[in-house]
Design a protein around this motif. Structure first.
Motif, PDB file in Angstrom:
ATOM      1  N   PHE A 184      -4.845  13.396  18.550  1.00 57.38           N
ATOM      2  CA  PHE A 184      -3.954  14.537  18.313  1.00 57.38           C
ATOM      3  C   PHE A 184      -4.700  15.700  17.697  1.00 57.38           C
ATOM      4  O   PHE A 184      -5.747  15.540  17.064  1.00 57.38           O
ATOM      5  N   ARG A 234       0.829  -1.199   0.000  1.00 51.03           N
ATOM      6  CA  ARG A 234       0.000   0.000   0.000  1.00 51.03           C
ATOM      7  C   ARG A 234       0.867   1.256   0.000  1.00 51.03           C
ATOM      8  O   ARG A 234       0.627   2.209  -0.730  1.00 51.03           O
ATOM      9  N   GLN A 235       1.891   1.228   0.862  1.00 51.55           N
ATOM     10  CA  GLN A 235       2.787   2.388   0.958  1.00 51.55           C
ATOM     11  C   GLN A 235       3.524   2.604  -0.356  1.00 51.55           C
ATOM     12  O   GLN A 235       3.698   3.725  -0.808  1.00 51.55           O
ATOM     13  N   TYR A 254      -3.122  -3.934  14.867  1.00 53.43           N
ATOM     14  CA  TYR A 254      -2.098  -4.693  14.167  1.00 53.43           C
ATOM     15  C   TYR A 254      -0.864  -4.916  15.050  1.00 53.43           C
ATOM     16  O   TYR A 254      -0.246  -5.971  15.017  1.00 53.43           O
ATOM     17  N   PHE A 255      -0.526  -3.903  15.858  1.00 55.67           N
ATOM     18  CA  PHE A 255       0.646  -4.037  16.734  1.00 55.67           C
ATOM     19  C   PHE A 255       0.323  -4.887  17.958  1.00 55.67           C
ATOM     20  O   PHE A 255       1.193  -5.337  18.669  1.00 55.67           O
ATOM     21  N   ARG A 264       6.415  11.612  10.803  1.00 55.23           N
ATOM     22  CA  ARG A 264       5.213  11.748  11.637  1.00 55.23           C
ATOM     23  C   ARG A 264       4.498  10.414  11.778  1.00 55.23           C
ATOM     24  O   ARG A 264       4.035  10.048  12.853  1.00 55.23           O
ATOM     25  N   GLU A 265       4.405   9.731  10.636  1.00 52.65           N
ATOM     26  CA  GLU A 265       3.700   8.454  10.623  1.00 52.65           C
ATOM     27  C   GLU A 265       4.407   7.446  11.542  1.00 52.65           C
ATOM     28  O   GLU A 265       3.760   6.647  12.228  1.00 52.65           O
ATOM     29  N   ARG A 319      -9.878   5.276  16.449  1.00 54.22           N
ATOM     30  CA  ARG A 319      -8.590   4.593  16.461  1.00 54.22           C
ATOM     31  C   ARG A 319      -8.007   4.550  17.881  1.00 54.22           C
ATOM     32  O   ARG A 319      -7.425   3.544  18.289  1.00 54.22           O
ATOM     33  N   ASN A 355      -3.488  13.059  12.496  1.00 52.55           N
ATOM     34  CA  ASN A 355      -2.452  12.045  12.242  1.00 52.55           C
ATOM     35  C   ASN A 355      -3.005  10.711  11.773  1.00 52.55           C
ATOM     36  O   ASN A 355      -2.637   9.659  12.271  1.00 52.55           O
ATOM     37  N   LEU A 356      -3.863  10.750  10.774  1.00 53.76           N
ATOM     38  CA  LEU A 356      -4.274   9.483  10.161  1.00 53.76           C
ATOM     39  C   LEU A 356      -3.245   9.117   9.100  1.00 53.76           C
ATOM     40  O   LEU A 356      -2.548   9.984   8.577  1.00 53.76           O
ATOM     41  N   ILE A 357      -3.163   7.828   8.802  1.00 55.42           N
ATOM     42  CA  ILE A 357      -2.197   7.400   7.779  1.00 55.42           C
ATOM     43  C   ILE A 357      -2.852   7.539   6.406  1.00 55.42           C
ATOM     44  O   ILE A 357      -3.884   6.927   6.140  1.00 55.42           O
ATOM     45  N   PRO A 358      -2.255   8.382   5.559  1.00 56.44           N
ATOM     46  CA  PRO A 358      -2.903   8.714   4.290  1.00 56.44           C
ATOM     47  C   PRO A 358      -3.107   7.509   3.363  1.00 56.44           C
ATOM     48  O   PRO A 358      -4.023   7.517   2.544  1.00 56.44           O
ATOM     49  N   ALA A 359      -2.257   6.488   3.516  1.00 58.20           N
ATOM     50  CA  ALA A 359      -2.359   5.342   2.608  1.00 58.20           C
ATOM     51  C   ALA A 359      -3.523   4.418   2.976  1.00 58.20           C
ATOM     52  O   ALA A 359      -3.902   3.562   2.196  1.00 58.20           O
ATOM     53  N   GLU A 365      -9.319   1.026   8.026  1.00 61.39           N
ATOM     54  CA  GLU A 365      -7.950   0.499   8.186  1.00 61.39           C
ATOM     55  C   GLU A 365      -7.142   1.327   9.173  1.00 61.39           C
ATOM     56  O   GLU A 365      -6.318   0.799   9.919  1.00 61.39           O
ATOM     57  N   ARG A 403       1.769   4.267  -3.327  1.00 64.07           N
ATOM     58  CA  ARG A 403       1.560   5.704  -3.303  1.00 64.07           C
ATOM     59  C   ARG A 403       2.684   6.461  -3.988  1.00 64.07           C
ATOM     60  O   ARG A 403       2.598   7.651  -4.203  1.00 64.07           O
ATOM     61  N   THR A 413      -3.691  17.346  15.146  1.00 60.97           N
ATOM     62  CA  THR A 413      -3.646  17.276  13.683  1.00 60.97           C
ATOM     63  C   THR A 413      -4.097  15.903  13.166  1.00 60.97           C
ATOM     64  O   THR A 413      -3.731  15.496  12.073  1.00 60.97           O
ATOM     65  N   PHE A 454      -4.327   7.683  21.976  1.00 58.32           N
ATOM     66  CA  PHE A 454      -3.989   9.085  21.725  1.00 58.32           C
ATOM     67  C   PHE A 454      -4.929   9.716  20.712  1.00 58.32           C
ATOM     68  O   PHE A 454      -5.301   9.093  19.720  1.00 58.32           O
ATOM     69  N   ASP A 488       8.737  -3.431  15.121  1.00 59.61           N
ATOM     70  CA  ASP A 488       7.586  -3.300  14.213  1.00 59.61           C
ATOM     71  C   ASP A 488       7.898  -2.314  13.095  1.00 59.61           C
ATOM     72  O   ASP A 488       7.612  -2.567  11.922  1.00 59.61           O
ATOM     73  N   GLU A 520      -8.094   0.080  12.423  1.00 59.96           N
ATOM     74  CA  GLU A 520      -7.499  -1.243  12.659  1.00 59.96           C
ATOM     75  C   GLU A 520      -6.009  -1.168  12.981  1.00 59.96           C
ATOM     76  O   GLU A 520      -5.449  -2.066  13.588  1.00 59.96           O
ATOM     77  N   TYR A 521      -5.373  -0.116  12.494  1.00 55.78           N
ATOM     78  CA  TYR A 521      -3.905  -0.026  12.528  1.00 55.78           C
ATOM     79  C   TYR A 521      -3.290  -0.338  13.900  1.00 55.78           C
ATOM     80  O   TYR A 521      -2.374  -1.163  13.978  1.00 55.78           O
ATOM     81  N   PRO A 522      -3.753   0.266  14.997  1.00 54.35           N
ATOM     82  CA  PRO A 522      -3.127  -0.050  16.290  1.00 54.35           C
ATOM     83  C   PRO A 522      -3.339  -1.511  16.707  1.00 54.35           C
ATOM     84  O   PRO A 522      -2.498  -2.090  17.384  1.00 54.35           O
ATOM     85  N   LEU A 570       0.960   4.645  18.937  1.00 53.76           N
ATOM     86  CA  LEU A 570      -0.147   3.689  18.921  1.00 53.76           C
ATOM     87  C   LEU A 570       0.286   2.292  19.340  1.00 53.76           C
ATOM     88  O   LEU A 570      -0.494   1.356  19.275  1.00 53.76           O
ATOM     89  N   GLY A 571       1.563   2.151  19.708  1.00 57.66           N
ATOM     90  CA  GLY A 571       1.979   0.870  20.264  1.00 57.66           C
ATOM     91  C   GLY A 571       2.963   0.076  19.431  1.00 57.66           C
ATOM     92  O   GLY A 571       3.229  -1.081  19.735  1.00 57.66           O
ATOM     93  N   LEU A 591       3.661   8.437  15.051  1.00 56.22           N
ATOM     94  CA  LEU A 591       2.284   8.049  15.340  1.00 56.22           C
ATOM     95  C   LEU A 591       2.201   6.550  15.632  1.00 56.22           C
ATOM     96  O   LEU A 591       1.603   6.127  16.622  1.00 56.22           O
TER      97      LEU A 591
END
Lengths: 405, 227
Positions: free
Chosen positions: B90, A10-11, B110-111, A293-294, B157, B94-98, B103, A14, B92, B88, A307, B106-108, A301-302, A297
Motif C-alpha cells: 500500500f 500485545r494490543q 498467521y492466517f 485500517r488494521e 510482508r 499499513n504496518l501494524i504498530p503493535a 512480526e 498499547r 501508506t 498487497f 479471524d 509473519e502476520y499474514p 492479508l487473508g 489490512l
C-alpha cells in the motif's frame, strides 16, 4: 491459539490505562457480588451453627398425620413399628391436656415417660421428686414447670407437697362434654428450662391417659443414634402416615431463606456489573474504530471474518480473566472489610444473644464456589460485551476499512 | 499468475449521481509480467487494482485468475484467494504498530496457519526481511523505521504467503524520489527472482516506463498498452 492471545495481549499493552480502567470496573462489580454473597453465606453458616448448637439433631418429632382429610393417629401399634426401625434408639410418647383448678387457673398438662426427660435434658428438678408411677395412690402426682410453679405459689399459695382439686373437660364423640375431677399433688418443681416447658405441668403418662381417656398419643419423640440417619428415619415415619419434623427442617428453612436473600442481594449488587459490561462494549467499539485500517489490512492479508472476531474476543477474554482475578481479590478484601467494619455494627444493632453469637465467628464466608462464580461472571460478561464490537469489526468491508483514515 | 478481465465495469452511486469508475475493461496479463497502471486520479486505476485484489467487486464483467473465474459473491473463496495467492503493498505501508518488523512479516502467515509452525514462520519472515535488506531491523517497531524501511517491510510482508500476484497501490507515493526508486528497483528484482506477476498502480509515468508493460487508463477505459 497461543499466538492469538499473545497478539491480543500485545494490543492491550498499547493502551494500558484504558485496559486497567475497564478491568477495575469489572473487578469492582465482581467484588461487590462476592462481598454480598459472602456476607449472606457467612450469616447463613452462623445461623445454622446456632441451630445445631441449640437443637437436638438426633430427635424426630412426630405428630398425628393428616392427609386429604384422613387423620392418622399415633397409636400403640405405630409406636411399635417405629421402635423396630433401624437406628431408632428409643421413643418417648406424650399426651397433652389442660386441667383447670378450682380457682379457674388453667394448667397445660403434658403426660410424659422417663424417656421424654432423657431427651429434654434441660428438665431438672429444683425441689421435690419426679412422680413415681409404680406407687398407686388416690391422687395424681404432678411436677410443675418453673413459671407455673411461680404463678401457682402467688395466686393459689401452692407449693411442693400441696394437694388440690382439678378438673378435666372431656369431649366425647357423642353427647355433651363432661367434666372429670381428680385430686393432684405437687411432688416436684423444675428449674427454669428456658423454653415452653416452663409453662407446663408434667404427669406420668399412664395416669394422664387414664384421666383423659384417650387411646392415642398427641405426640412422640423419636431418638435416632446418629444425625446422619434422621432423614431416613423421618421418611419411614412419614411412610406410615404420620407427620415428622426435626431440627433439620429449621436448618433447611434458614438455608432456603438465606439463599433467597443472598440471591436477591447479589442480583442487585450485580447491577454494577452492567456498568462494567457497558465499559467493555464502549472501549471495544472505540478500539474497532481506532483499528479500522488494521482490520481492513488484516482482511486484505487473508484474515477471515472469524479471524477478526477471534482477535477481538481474545482481547475481551484477557480483560475478563484479569477482571476475574482482580475481582476475586477485591471481593476477598471486601468481605474482610465487612467483617472488620460491619460486624461490630451488626453486633451492637442486634444486641442480645443473636449479637453475641455473631461476635464469636466471622459474618462472611468466602467459599471456592463463590470465587469461581465471581471469576466466571467476569469472563462471561466481557465475552458477551465483546460480541457486538467484535462482530462489527468482522463485518467491515476490507476496502472501506482500508480507506478510512 | 495470469490475469484476465472481460468487460469489467464498476459504477458507484454518489447520492443520486452515477459515477463510472470502470467502463468495460478488457485486460490480459501473462505470468511473471510487471504491469504498471498509470492514469490521473479518478481514472479508475485504483478501482481496477482493488477488484483484481478481491477487495472490491465489479458491477459487471468477469475476472479470471490463472484462468479460473473469481466468484465475487462467495466471501469465503475471496478470503482464500487473498490469503494464499495475493499480496498487497500500500501507499501508506499499513504496518501494524503493535508488532515489530519481523512480526509484521509473519502476520499474514498467521492466517494461513496450517502451513507452518511458529518457528518456521519466524525463519521464513527473517529470510524475507533479508531479501529486502532489513534483517538488521527485524526487532524494530514501525515507529522506529524510516519510510523506505517501512515499505520494504510491507513488501516482505506481501511475499509472506508465497503469493502468485502482487498488487501495489502507489508504493512510492509517500516516499522521496531516491527512496521511491530503490523501492521500484526492489520490486523489479523480486519480479525477476521470484517470477510472480506484479501489478502496480502509479501516476509516475516516467518510472513506470522503465519497469515493463504500462497500461494507461482514463475515465475507466484503457487507452493504450505499451510493452
Amino acid at each position: 491459539m497461543m499466538e492469538l492471545f499473545l497478539l491480543a495481549g500485545r494490543q492491550l499493552r498499547r493502551k494500558k490505562l484504558r485496559v486497567f480502567l475497564i478491568v477495575l470496573g469489572i473487578a469492582i462489580g465482581v467484588a461487590a457480588v462476592i462481598g454480598v454473597t459472602a456476607l449472606g453465606e457467612g450469616i447463613r453458616v452462623q445461623a445454622v451453627e446456632q441451630i445445631k448448637a441449640s437443637h437436638d439433631l438426633t430427635t424426630v418429632e412426630v405428630s398425628a398425620g393428616a392427609e386429604a382429610g384422613n387423620v392418622t393417629l399415633i397409636t400403640e401399634s405405630k409406636i411399635k413399628a417405629i421402635k423396630q426401625e433401624e437406628n431408632v434408639l428409643f421413643v418417648a410418647p406424650y399426651v397433652k391436656d389442660s386441667y383447670v383448678t378450682q380457682n379457674n387457673t388453667y394448667l397445660a398438662v403434658k403426660g410424659v415417660t422417663p424417656e421424654y426427660r432423657g431427651i429434654h435434658s434441660n428438665l431438672q428438678l429444683e425441689q421435690g421428686n419426679w412422680f413415681d408411677e409404680s406407687t398407686h395412690s388416690n391422687y395424681t402426682q404432678i411436677v410443675l414447670g418453673y413459671d407455673v410453679a411461680k404463678r401457682l405459689a402467688v395466686t393459689e399459695d401452692l407449693g411442693v407437697g400441696d394437694e388440690f382439686g382439678a378438673k378435666i373437660r372431656l369431649y366425647g364423640e357423642e353427647g355433651p362434654p363432661r367434666d372429670k375431677s381428680t385430686v393432684v399433688k405437687i411432688v416436684g418443681i423444675l428449674e427454669s428450662a428456658g423454653d415452653e416447658h416452663d409453662n407446663q405441668v408434667f404427669v406420668g403418662i399412664t395416669e394422664a391417659m387414664e384421666m383423659d381417656e384417650k387411646d392415642a398419643y398427641d405426640g412422640l419423640l423419636v431418638k435416632v443414634d446418629d444425625p446422619a440417619f434422621v432423614a431416613s428415619v423421618r421418611e419411614k415415619i412419614e411412610e406410615i402416615g404420620l407427620n415428622a419434623q426435626s431440627a433439620q427442617d429449621v436448618i433447611d428453612e434458614v438455608n432456603r431463606l438465606m439463599v433467597a436473600v443472598t440471591l436477591v442481594l447479589g442480583f442487585f449488587s450485580g447491577i454494577s456489573l452492567v456498568v462494567g459490561a457497558l465499559m467493555v462494549v464502549n472501549t471495544m467499539i472505540i478500539s474497532v474504530y481506532e483499528r479500522t485500517r488494521e482490520i481492513g489490512l488484516s482482511k486484505a492479508l487473508g484474515a477471515s471474518d472469524l479471524d477478526i472476531m477471534k482477535m477481538f474476543l481474545a482481547e475481551c477474554l484477557i480483560i475478563g480473566v484479569m477482571g476475574g482475578i482482580l475481582g476475586d481479590l477485591l471481593g476477598i478484601g471486601f468481605s474482610v472489610m465487612i467483617d472488620l467494619v460491619g460486624k461490630p455494627f451488626l453486633v451492637s444493632t442486634l444486641g442480645g444473644e443473636l449479637g453475641a453469637s455473631l461476635q464469636a465467628g466471622s459474618i462472611t464466608a468466602i467459599t471456592p464456589s463463590i470465587l469461581a462464580v465471581g471469576f466466571a461472571i467476569s469472563l462471561v460478561l466481557s465475552i458477551v460485551s465483546g460480541l457486538y464490537p467484535a462482530r462489527r469489526a468482522a463485518r467491515l468491508s476490507p476496502l472501506d476499512a482500508l480507506r478510512q483514515i | 499468475m495470469t490475469v484476465e478481465t472481460k468487460g469489467l465495469t464498476k459504477y458507484y452511486w454518489m447520492g443520486k449521481e452515477k459515477v463510472v469508475a470502470l467502463d468495460g475493461v478488457d485486460l490480459k496479463i501473462e505470468e511473471g509480467e510487471f504491469i504498471s497502471i498509470v492514469g490521473p486520479s479518478g481514472s479508475g486505476k485504483s478501482t481496477l487494482l482493488n477488484i483484481l485484489g478481491c477487495l472490491d467487486s465489479p458491477t459487471k464483467g468477469k475476472v479470471f485468475l490463472d484462468g479460473a473465474q473469481v466468484d465475487y459473491r462467495n466471501k469465503r473463496s475471496l478470503v482464500i484467494l487473498r490469503r494464499k495467492f495475493l499480496g498487497f503493498v500500500f501507499q501508506t505501508f499499513n504496518l501494524i504498530p503493535a508488532l515489530n518488523a519481523v512480526e509484521n512479516v509473519e502476520y499474514p502467515m498467521y492466517f494461513n496457519k496450517p502451513l507452518k509452525s511458529k518457528s518456521e514462520r519466524k525463519e521464513k519472515a527473517m529470510k524475507l526481511l533479508a531479501l529486502v535488506g532489513l534483517e538488521k531491523r527485524a526487532n524494530h517497531l514501525p515507529s522506529e523505521l524510516s519510510g523506505g524501511e517501512l515499505q520494504r517491510v510491507a513488501i516482505a510482508r506481501a511475499f509472506a504467503n508465497g503469493p502468485k500476484l502482487i498488487l501495489a497501490d502507489e508504493p512510492t507515493g509517500n516516499l522521496d524520489s531516491v527512496t521511491g526508486r530503490s523501492i521500484l528497483d526492489l520490486l523489479t528484482r523480486l519480479n525477476n527472482e521470484e517470477k510472480m506477476t506484479i501489478i502496480m498502480v502509479t501516476h509516475d509515468f516516467e518510472s513506470a516506463k522503465r519497469m515493463g508493460t504500462v497500461i494507461r487508463i482514463l475515465d475507466g477505459r484503457i487507452q493504450e498498452q505499451e510493452r
